[in-house]
Write a protein that holds these residues in place. Structure first.
Motif, mmCIF file in Angstrom:
data_model
loop_
_atom_site.group_PDB
_atom_site.id
_atom_site.type_symbol
_atom_site.label_atom_id
_atom_site.label_comp_id
_atom_site.label_asym_id
_atom_site.label_seq_id
_atom_site.Cartn_x
_atom_site.Cartn_y
_atom_site.Cartn_z
ATOM 1 N N VAL A 23 43.423 21.980 42.164
ATOM 2 C CA VAL A 23 43.986 23.086 42.941
ATOM 3 C C VAL A 23 44.530 24.122 41.952
ATOM 4 N N MET A 24 44.410 25.396 42.327
ATOM 5 C CA MET A 24 44.935 26.484 41.506
ATOM 6 C C MET A 24 46.078 27.170 42.251
ATOM 7 N N LEU A 25 47.168 27.421 41.523
ATOM 8 C CA LEU A 25 48.316 28.133 42.066
ATOM 9 C C LEU A 25 48.435 29.467 41.333
ATOM 10 N N PHE A 26 48.547 30.544 42.096
ATOM 11 C CA PHE A 26 48.672 31.875 41.521
ATOM 12 C C PHE A 26 49.995 32.493 41.969
ATOM 13 N N ASP A 27 50.832 32.845 40.989
ATOM 14 C CA ASP A 27 52.160 33.380 41.300
ATOM 15 C C ASP A 27 52.208 34.880 41.021
ATOM 16 N N GLU A 28 51.843 35.667 42.025
ATOM 17 C CA GLU A 28 51.888 37.128 41.924
ATOM 18 C C GLU A 28 51.235 37.606 40.629
ATOM 19 N N VAL A 29 49.991 37.182 40.430
ATOM 20 C CA VAL A 29 49.328 37.397 39.140
ATOM 21 C C VAL A 29 48.979 38.856 38.877
ATOM 22 N N THR A 30 49.066 39.722 39.887
ATOM 23 C CA THR A 30 48.751 41.133 39.664
ATOM 24 C C THR A 30 49.991 42.018 39.614
ATOM 25 N N SER A 31 51.175 41.448 39.831
ATOM 26 C CA SER A 31 52.373 42.281 39.971
ATOM 27 C C SER A 31 52.790 42.954 38.669
ATOM 28 N N ALA A 32 52.392 42.397 37.520
ATOM 29 C CA ALA A 32 52.770 42.985 36.233
ATOM 30 C C ALA A 32 51.691 43.913 35.683
ATOM 31 N N LEU A 33 50.625 44.147 36.458
ATOM 32 C CA LEU A 33 49.495 44.926 35.975
ATOM 33 C C LEU A 33 49.559 46.367 36.453
ATOM 34 N N ASP A 34 48.977 47.255 35.657
ATOM 35 C CA ASP A 34 48.771 48.617 36.125
ATOM 36 C C ASP A 34 47.811 48.590 37.311
ATOM 37 N N PRO A 35 47.981 49.506 38.260
ATOM 38 C CA PRO A 35 47.163 49.460 39.488
ATOM 39 C C PRO A 35 45.657 49.409 39.247
ATOM 40 N N GLU A 36 45.169 50.123 38.219
ATOM 41 C CA GLU A 36 43.719 50.153 38.010
ATOM 42 C C GLU A 36 43.184 48.849 37.450
ATOM 43 N N LEU A 37 44.058 47.937 37.023
ATOM 44 C CA LEU A 37 43.625 46.654 36.468
ATOM 45 C C LEU A 37 43.681 45.525 37.495
ATOM 46 N N VAL A 38 44.273 45.789 38.652
ATOM 47 C CA VAL A 38 44.476 44.745 39.656
ATOM 48 C C VAL A 38 43.151 44.209 40.180
ATOM 49 N N SER A 39 42.199 45.109 40.437
ATOM 50 C CA SER A 39 40.961 44.696 41.111
ATOM 51 C C SER A 39 40.160 43.695 40.293
ATOM 52 N N GLU A 40 40.185 43.820 38.946
ATOM 53 C CA GLU A 40 39.389 42.914 38.132
ATOM 54 C C GLU A 40 39.925 41.485 38.190
ATOM 55 N N VAL A 41 41.235 41.323 38.338
ATOM 56 C CA VAL A 41 41.825 39.991 38.471
ATOM 57 C C VAL A 41 41.562 39.429 39.871
ATOM 58 N N LEU A 42 41.721 40.274 40.881
ATOM 59 C CA LEU A 42 41.467 39.820 42.248
ATOM 60 C C LEU A 42 40.012 39.407 42.432
ATOM 61 N N GLU A 43 39.106 40.055 41.735
ATOM 62 C CA GLU A 43 37.690 39.714 41.854
ATOM 63 C C GLU A 43 37.434 38.297 41.343
ATOM 64 N N VAL A 44 38.132 37.888 40.287
ATOM 65 C CA VAL A 44 37.996 36.522 39.786
ATOM 66 C C VAL A 44 38.476 35.525 40.835
ATOM 67 N N ILE A 45 39.610 35.803 41.464
ATOM 68 C CA ILE A 45 40.142 34.906 42.492
ATOM 69 C C ILE A 45 39.198 34.875 43.694
ATOM 70 N N ARG A 46 38.655 36.021 44.042
ATOM 71 C CA ARG A 46 37.704 36.081 45.159
ATOM 72 C C ARG A 46 36.485 35.209 44.868
ATOM 73 N N HIS A 47 36.007 35.243 43.625
ATOM 74 C CA HIS A 47 34.851 34.433 43.238
ATOM 75 C C HIS A 47 35.191 32.946 43.309
ATOM 76 N N LEU A 48 36.395 32.571 42.886
ATOM 77 C CA LEU A 48 36.813 31.167 42.966
ATOM 78 C C LEU A 48 36.865 30.701 44.418
ATOM 79 N N ALA A 49 37.324 31.571 45.310
ATOM 80 C CA ALA A 49 37.373 31.222 46.736
ATOM 81 C C ALA A 49 35.969 30.953 47.268
#
Length: 254
Positions: free
Chosen positions: A171-197
């Motif tokens: 199981v993977m736990l993600f704790d607000e993994v995009t909150s410290a990122l600049d807005p333009e960098l958020v999508s690349e991290v979310l895409e990885v999580i989307r792929h894992l789903a």
């Protein structure tokens, strides 16, 4: 469905402040559970308890049916488990924080292979092979020999995800993994999580990215003041919340 995580009546206090109050939940195999709520509602503490980085004051946590952190004696009394057993169970859970926590003196590749070599006793050649596969998965294979300081925040976070995946967690736990990122960098991290789903990874995702959660989550939990206020499928909880506190929160973030 089979529950990978089961939490029963969890309490956690810091001094006199009750951070978690009687929290119970289950996460099924292959499920993506999103946890939302205002700051200070206990979301991050819940994830830290699920890995025993924070020790609950009361309650029980089961990972695939095995009690985390304790053994039950013949008289029914709980006693603290050995650190070896706790670490063994903890290794089955990947946790990615909002801050990347990469070792600055190690390359990207070295960051990823460290735990598999030390904890899983994996051979170095195998660890390198797996690390390169994971870097390819998060689209960072060309960064294998660079140091974290040379990467953007989004790239560092993707390396942190690859590092957690290298342990083959259940199981993977993600704790607000995009909150410290600049807005333009958020999508690349979310895409990885989307792929894992899409691959069927069991995940618990603490997030403020409501639109992303609507697309990826199977179920949503809304927490406030240390308790679970409401839960349900995203299309139900987001569009027609039953609790007034949930409605007030969503009115500010949607």
């Amino acid at each position: 469905m089979e529950a990978i995580i089961k939490v029963e009546k969890l309490w956690k206090c810091f001094g006199t402040h009750e951070v978690l109050k009687d929290v119970s939940l289950e996460v099924s195999k292959g499920e993506v559970l999103a946890v939302i709520g205002p700051s200070g509602s206990g979301k991050s503490t819940l994830l830290r308890c699920l890995t025993f980085l924070e020790i609950p004051d009361r309650g029980k946590i089961y990972i695939e049916g095995s009690l985390l952190g304790y053994r039950v004696k013949k008289d029914g009394i709980l006693t603290r488990d050995s650190e070896k057993n706790i670490n063994r169970m903890r290794s089955e859970i990947g946790l990615v924080f909002q801050h990347f926590n990469l070792w600055p003196h190690k390359t990207v590749l070295e960051n990823i292979i460290e735990a598999p070599l030390l904890v899983r006793r994996m051979k170095r050649e195998e660890g390198i092979r797996i690390a390169k596969e994971l870097l390819k998965k998060v689209d960072l294979l060309e960064k294998a020999d660079q140091y974290p300081s040379k990467l953007s925040g989004g790239q560092q976070q993707r390396v942190a995800i690859a590092r957690a995946l290298a342990m083959y967690p259940k199981v993977m736990l993600f704790d607000e993994v995009t909150s410290a990122l600049d807005p333009e960098l958020v999508s690349e991290v979310l895409e990885v999580i989307r792929h894992l789903a899409k691959e069927g990874m069991t995940m618990v995702v603490v997030t403020h990215e409501i639109g992303f959660m609507r697309q990826v989550a199977d179920r949503v939990i809304f927490m406030d003041n240390g308790t679970i206020i409401e839960e349900g499928p995203p299309e139900v909880l987001l569009q027609n919340p039953k609790n007034e506190r949930t409605r007030r929160f969503l009115s500010k973030v949607l």
